[in-house]
Scaffold this active site. Sequence first.
Site, mmCIF file in Angstrom:
data_model
loop_
_atom_site.group_PDB
_atom_site.id
_atom_site.type_symbol
_atom_site.label_atom_id
_atom_site.label_comp_id
_atom_site.label_asym_id
_atom_site.label_seq_id
_atom_site.Cartn_x
_atom_site.Cartn_y
_atom_site.Cartn_z
ATOM 1 N N ALA A 179 -32.656 26.657 27.539
ATOM 2 C CA ALA A 179 -33.200 25.639 28.203
ATOM 3 C C ALA A 179 -32.455 25.290 29.472
ATOM 4 C CB ALA A 179 -33.270 24.591 27.404
ATOM 5 N N MET A 180 -33.118 24.922 30.606
ATOM 6 C CA MET A 180 -32.715 24.604 31.634
ATOM 7 C C MET A 180 -32.854 23.006 32.458
ATOM 8 S SD MET A 180 -30.477 25.166 34.188
ATOM 9 C CE MET A 180 -30.133 24.164 35.574
ATOM 10 N N ASN A 230 -33.651 21.286 34.790
ATOM 11 C CA ASN A 230 -34.005 20.909 36.085
ATOM 12 C C ASN A 230 -34.766 19.437 36.023
ATOM 13 O OD1 ASN A 230 -33.794 23.650 36.971
ATOM 14 N ND2 ASN A 230 -35.500 24.234 35.664
ATOM 15 N N GLU A 280 -21.414 19.658 30.996
ATOM 16 C CA GLU A 280 -21.907 20.205 29.762
ATOM 17 C C GLU A 280 -21.046 19.449 28.574
ATOM 18 O OE1 GLU A 280 -24.215 21.817 29.298
ATOM 19 O OE2 GLU A 280 -24.382 22.839 31.309
ATOM 20 N N GLU A 307 -30.937 18.607 27.000
ATOM 21 C CA GLU A 307 -31.410 18.389 28.420
ATOM 22 C C GLU A 307 -31.655 17.230 28.881
ATOM 23 O OE1 GLU A 307 -30.959 21.265 29.679
ATOM 24 O OE2 GLU A 307 -30.710 22.261 27.667
ATOM 25 N N HIS A 357 -28.596 15.603 30.010
ATOM 26 C CA HIS A 357 -28.558 16.084 31.371
ATOM 27 C C HIS A 357 -29.000 15.167 32.310
ATOM 28 C CE1 HIS A 357 -25.655 19.390 30.982
ATOM 29 N NE2 HIS A 357 -26.563 20.016 30.228
#
Length: 646
Positions: A327-328, A330, A376, A354, A357
């Site tokens: 996963a990212m 964005n 992180e 995520e 984040h």
Amino acid sequence: MAAQCCCRKAPGAEVAPARPPPEPPPALDVASASSAQLFRLRHLQLGLELRPEARELAGCLVLELCALRPAPRALVLDTHPALRLHSAAFRRAPNAATAAEPPCAFAFATPGPGSAPPLPAFPEGPGAEPSCGPLAFRVDPFTDYGSSLTVTLPPELEAHQPFQVILRYTSTDAPAIWWLDPELTYGSAKPFVFTQGHSVCNRSFFPCFDTPAVKCTYSAVVKAPSGVQVLMSATKSTYVEEEGVYHFHMEHPVPAYLVALVAGDLQPADIGPRSRVWAEPCLLSMATSKLSGVVEQWLSAAERLYGPYMWGRYDIVFLPPSFPIVAMENPCLTFVISSILECDEFLVIDVIHEVAHSWFGNAVTNATWEEMWLSEGLATYAQRRITTETYGAAFTCLETAFRLDALHRQMKLLGEDSPVSKLQVKLEPGVNPSHLMNLFTYEKGYCFVYYLSQLCGDPQRFDDFLRAYVEKYKFTSVVAQDLLDSFLSFFPELKEQSVDCRAEVVMSLSKCYSSLLDSMNAEIRIRWLQIVVRNDYYPDLHRVRRFLESQMSRMYTIPLYEDLCTGALKSFALEVFYQTQGRLHPNLRRTIQQILTQGLGPSADPGAEQGGTGAEAEGDVDTPALLLGDEAPSSAIALRDVNVSA
């Protein structure tokens, strides 16, 4: 002109947000070739055309900049050999006293082999300067993951004067852009493309200041083949049907690596009041059933802990199995690999990570890749606080134990002294920062953040601190000392306790071991002497002098001089150096001179009594030196003093 809005915001209905205020120069990043410290990036505009048959992206980039000092000779950007620059141009920005200039439009060429990149079309109006002047440019090698692009600027450019640089380019086989033929998707119906910018790949997507220390807002206009849905990590999205183009705008500053695009056979389904999933039609019902309602629970739990969600929407797009990571994060549009839908537990944990984040990593970002744990580690801590709030402590404890067991096994495999296992890694020039993405970044970072939460003794109060930390630094990039200084400011009682405790600990250690050190080897003695220096323990300072008078090796002298020059003992370091410099090798002597000069400030010249030749002096001027602060942080705890063991 019909328009379909992808984010429930009417196009043009809102006033453009004000540009962020001027910021201090960004932190030095050895992974970037750019001259980011000489400019302020105000905004960037992208005109992009997707050409899946040629596996090519054609682009036009408009950078809105101002120089931080007068008459900069050139602008240096990060780029990549896969990106071919067609032209560079300069345009003066309109007078700042007039109304803000609307985004430029882009003219797309007729599709066909060898089509030119998009052309910018600037609005005409009072104060506008539509004409652009060509600029000379060159591309030089930098590392195996990128190149440097040097664009010559007009000589009369004034400090803080807004201007634009326009770059037209094509990108083929770029590491940031993944082109998939239809048969590589689940539905096998249409071509698919996505970008992955973390850590330093987006320099092959568009030329940029590819460092997390630089943030700006962005807008984009994207043309894609008919029937292909385009999404970007943006707060506003619209589709103009008559033109066949998508318009995107990100109203909050983000680093280059968080500019993301995905296009393919994607369909949406709402899963909450501010969330929807995007997936290929054959996966949509499964994605919807697994996430409907729960994403809003996670967002609400995070808001209770760390303050309002600031990105508007939180959408998720599921990508084919070739997506290189799980996963990212964005902004506004989390990328997730579709295969994770098969496991409910991993889906929950990874999506919540995520979500975290959005506060830690996207809003407050690590300024260098050496301190990736700032994003992180904090996101992992926040993820576990969110799961505790929504699923209970047992769920979180089991997941944490599983991950920490993996960390212990990794440490046993690599060894506790492995460079990659450090909390704060030293990134050497030429090393790809992506190699630093490992379990230590997440779990050792988590351990340190958890340690801080235990110091204050109350998880809820620590949540309040993190909320204040986010509020203070949102939409900026930080270094580790910013976190520690904020922590000690929020908990002043810990700072006072720390000073008293450290003095008592060093005194006790000295009584027990100091008299025995003379009979021990240099490896043991230097470790004690570094503790003496870092804690300004004057009773044992004579042992530091005796050690430096007897040791002429780099491995023993350099660490002590570095510690002496980052604390309150600079004059002591200079005195010892003057007494011992005649017995040092010339190369070591020059290295220590650099350390002393950086620590004492530009007015000091440690080599003045040395009588070096003019050639030597001139050579030293051109030698790059590490950028160190003149004074050590005044807080009682510095990152170098922390040794966190999982």
